[in-house]
Design a protein around this motif. Sequence first.
Motif, PDB file in Angstrom:
ATOM      1  N   GLN A  97      23.900   8.284 -11.912  1.00  0.00           N
ATOM      2  CA  GLN A  97      22.616   7.980 -12.555  1.00  0.00           C
ATOM      3  C   GLN A  97      22.128   6.601 -12.138  1.00  0.00           C
ATOM      4  N   MET A  98      23.043   5.643 -12.072  1.00  0.00           N
ATOM      5  CA  MET A  98      22.678   4.288 -11.659  1.00  0.00           C
ATOM      6  C   MET A  98      22.139   4.283 -10.234  1.00  0.00           C
ATOM      7  N   GLU A  99      22.763   5.044  -9.365  1.00  0.00           N
ATOM      8  CA  GLU A  99      22.301   5.120  -7.976  1.00  0.00           C
ATOM      9  C   GLU A  99      20.894   5.712  -7.913  1.00  0.00           C
ATOM     10  N   LEU A 100      20.659   6.756  -8.692  1.00  0.00           N
ATOM     11  CA  LEU A 100      19.323   7.344  -8.735  1.00  0.00           C
ATOM     12  C   LEU A 100      18.291   6.339  -9.250  1.00  0.00           C
ATOM     13  N   LEU A 101      18.647   5.621 -10.301  1.00  0.00           N
ATOM     14  CA  LEU A 101      17.730   4.635 -10.862  1.00  0.00           C
ATOM     15  C   LEU A 101      17.483   3.489  -9.891  1.00  0.00           C
ATOM     16  N   GLN A 102      18.522   3.069  -9.165  1.00  0.00           N
ATOM     17  CA  GLN A 102      18.338   2.016  -8.169  1.00  0.00           C
ATOM     18  C   GLN A 102      17.386   2.472  -7.071  1.00  0.00           C
ATOM     19  N   ASN A 103      17.514   3.717  -6.649  1.00  0.00           N
ATOM     20  CA  ASN A 103      16.603   4.253  -5.641  1.00  0.00           C
ATOM     21  C   ASN A 103      15.174   4.324  -6.176  1.00  0.00           C
ATOM     22  N   GLU A 104      15.025   4.731  -7.436  1.00  0.00           N
ATOM     23  CA  GLU A 104      13.699   4.770  -8.047  1.00  0.00           C
ATOM     24  C   GLU A 104      13.113   3.370  -8.140  1.00  0.00           C
ATOM     25  N   LEU A 105      13.946   2.383  -8.489  1.00  0.00           N
ATOM     26  CA  LEU A 105      13.494   1.004  -8.586  1.00  0.00           C
ATOM     27  C   LEU A 105      13.026   0.491  -7.226  1.00  0.00           C
ATOM     28  N   LYS A 106      13.797   0.758  -6.194  1.00  0.00           N
ATOM     29  CA  LYS A 106      13.402   0.335  -4.840  1.00  0.00           C
ATOM     30  C   LYS A 106      12.074   0.953  -4.449  1.00  0.00           C
ATOM     31  N   GLN A 107      11.886   2.229  -4.741  1.00  0.00           N
ATOM     32  CA  GLN A 107      10.641   2.912  -4.410  1.00  0.00           C
ATOM     33  C   GLN A 107       9.475   2.314  -5.189  1.00  0.00           C
ATOM     34  N   ALA A 108       9.686   2.029  -6.469  1.00  0.00           N
ATOM     35  CA  ALA A 108       8.624   1.433  -7.285  1.00  0.00           C
ATOM     36  C   ALA A 108       8.262   0.049  -6.754  1.00  0.00           C
ATOM     37  N   GLU A 109       9.264  -0.734  -6.343  1.00  0.00           N
ATOM     38  CA  GLU A 109       8.997  -2.064  -5.794  1.00  0.00           C
ATOM     39  C   GLU A 109       8.193  -1.971  -4.504  1.00  0.00           C
ATOM     40  N   VAL A 110       8.546  -1.022  -3.649  1.00  0.00           N
ATOM     41  CA  VAL A 110       7.813  -0.836  -2.394  1.00  0.00           C
ATOM     42  C   VAL A 110       6.362  -0.456  -2.692  1.00  0.00           C
ATOM     43  N   GLU A 111       6.160   0.434  -3.651  1.00  0.00           N
ATOM     44  CA  GLU A 111       4.808   0.849  -4.011  1.00  0.00           C
ATOM     45  C   GLU A 111       3.995  -0.323  -4.561  1.00  0.00           C
ATOM     46  N   GLU A 112       4.622  -1.170  -5.402  1.00  0.00           N
ATOM     47  CA  GLU A 112       3.930  -2.333  -5.952  1.00  0.00           C
ATOM     48  C   GLU A 112       3.583  -3.328  -4.849  1.00  0.00           C
ATOM     49  N   GLU A 113       4.526  -3.560  -3.934  1.00  0.00           N
ATOM     50  CA  GLU A 113       4.280  -4.490  -2.836  1.00  0.00           C
ATOM     51  C   GLU A 113       3.164  -3.980  -1.929  1.00  0.00           C
ATOM     52  N   THR A 114       3.150  -2.694  -1.691  1.00  0.00           N
ATOM     53  CA  THR A 114       2.093  -2.104  -0.869  1.00  0.00           C
ATOM     54  C   THR A 114       0.740  -2.256  -1.548  1.00  0.00           C
ATOM     55  N   ALA A 115       0.694  -1.972  -2.844  1.00  0.00           N
ATOM     56  CA  ALA A 115      -0.565  -2.103  -3.587  1.00  0.00           C
ATOM     57  C   ALA A 115      -1.039  -3.553  -3.584  1.00  0.00           C
ATOM     58  N   PHE A 116      -0.132  -4.493  -3.774  1.00  0.00           N
ATOM     59  CA  PHE A 116      -0.512  -5.905  -3.777  1.00  0.00           C
ATOM     60  C   PHE A 116      -0.994  -6.326  -2.387  1.00  0.00           C
ATOM     61  N   GLY A 117      -0.326  -5.862  -1.352  1.00  0.00           N
ATOM     62  CA  GLY A 117      -0.746  -6.171   0.012  1.00  0.00           C
ATOM     63  C   GLY A 117      -2.141  -5.645   0.309  1.00  0.00           C
ATOM     64  N   LYS A 118      -2.424  -4.443  -0.156  1.00  0.00           N
ATOM     65  CA  LYS A 118      -3.762  -3.872   0.042  1.00  0.00           C
ATOM     66  C   LYS A 118      -4.810  -4.699  -0.690  1.00  0.00           C
ATOM     67  N   LEU A 119      -4.486  -5.097  -1.914  1.00  0.00           N
ATOM     68  CA  LEU A 119      -5.409  -5.932  -2.687  1.00  0.00           C
ATOM     69  C   LEU A 119      -5.616  -7.274  -1.991  1.00  0.00           C
ATOM     70  N   ALA A 120      -4.546  -7.867  -1.511  1.00  0.00           N
ATOM     71  CA  ALA A 120      -4.647  -9.154  -0.817  1.00  0.00           C
ATOM     72  C   ALA A 120      -5.531  -9.030   0.419  1.00  0.00           C
ATOM     73  N   ARG A 121      -5.390  -7.949   1.139  1.00  0.00           N
ATOM     74  CA  ARG A 121      -6.224  -7.740   2.327  1.00  0.00           C
ATOM     75  C   ARG A 121      -7.691  -7.581   1.933  1.00  0.00           C
ATOM     76  N   ARG A 122      -7.950  -6.808   0.861  1.00  0.00           N
ATOM     77  CA  ARG A 122      -9.329  -6.578   0.425  1.00  0.00           C
ATOM     78  C   ARG A 122     -10.036  -7.863   0.012  1.00  0.00           C
ATOM     79  N   VAL A 123      -9.309  -8.772  -0.649  1.00  0.00           N
ATOM     80  CA  VAL A 123      -9.942  -9.999  -1.121  1.00  0.00           C
ATOM     81  C   VAL A 123      -9.924 -11.105  -0.074  1.00  0.00           C
ATOM     82  N   GLY A 124      -9.304 -10.856   1.075  1.00  0.00           N
ATOM     83  CA  GLY A 124      -9.365 -11.806   2.182  1.00  0.00           C
ATOM     84  C   GLY A 124      -8.256 -12.832   2.241  1.00  0.00           C
ATOM     85  N   ILE A 125      -7.178 -12.617   1.533  1.00  0.00           N
ATOM     86  CA  ILE A 125      -6.079 -13.596   1.563  1.00  0.00           C
ATOM     87  C   ILE A 125      -5.524 -13.761   2.973  1.00  0.00           C
ATOM     88  N   PHE A 126      -5.482 -12.683   3.735  1.00  0.00           N
ATOM     89  CA  PHE A 126      -4.916 -12.761   5.086  1.00  0.00           C
ATOM     90  C   PHE A 126      -5.792 -13.578   6.026  1.00  0.00           C
TER      91      PHE A 126
END
Length: 84
Positions: free
Chosen positions: A21-50
């Motif tokens: 169960q812990m391994e499954l949750l760790q995998n879910e956590l990694k996936q959620a972190e990747v999704e959050e980082e991707t969303a933040f990166g897209k937002l950063a690009r839209r507002v011109g941070i890059f």
Amino acid sequence: MRKPRAKAPSTNSKAAQIRAQMELLQNELKQAEVEEETAFGKLARRVGIFDLDMSEADLREALNGIVERFRSGGAKAAETPEAP
């Protein structure tokens, strides 16, 4: 005619089940972190941070300031313009 046998209970120990169960949750956590980082990166690009010409350290400091404003006063802090 014989009835089919019920599936035998898992031979895994309770600890092994928890580890699985812990391994499954760790995998879910990694996936959620990747999704959050991707969303933040897209937002950063839209507002011109890059497009900003600033060092990573300066950008980190600026973002930390924004985070502190929201943590200390919520959305009202973001709506209140800073004095020049």
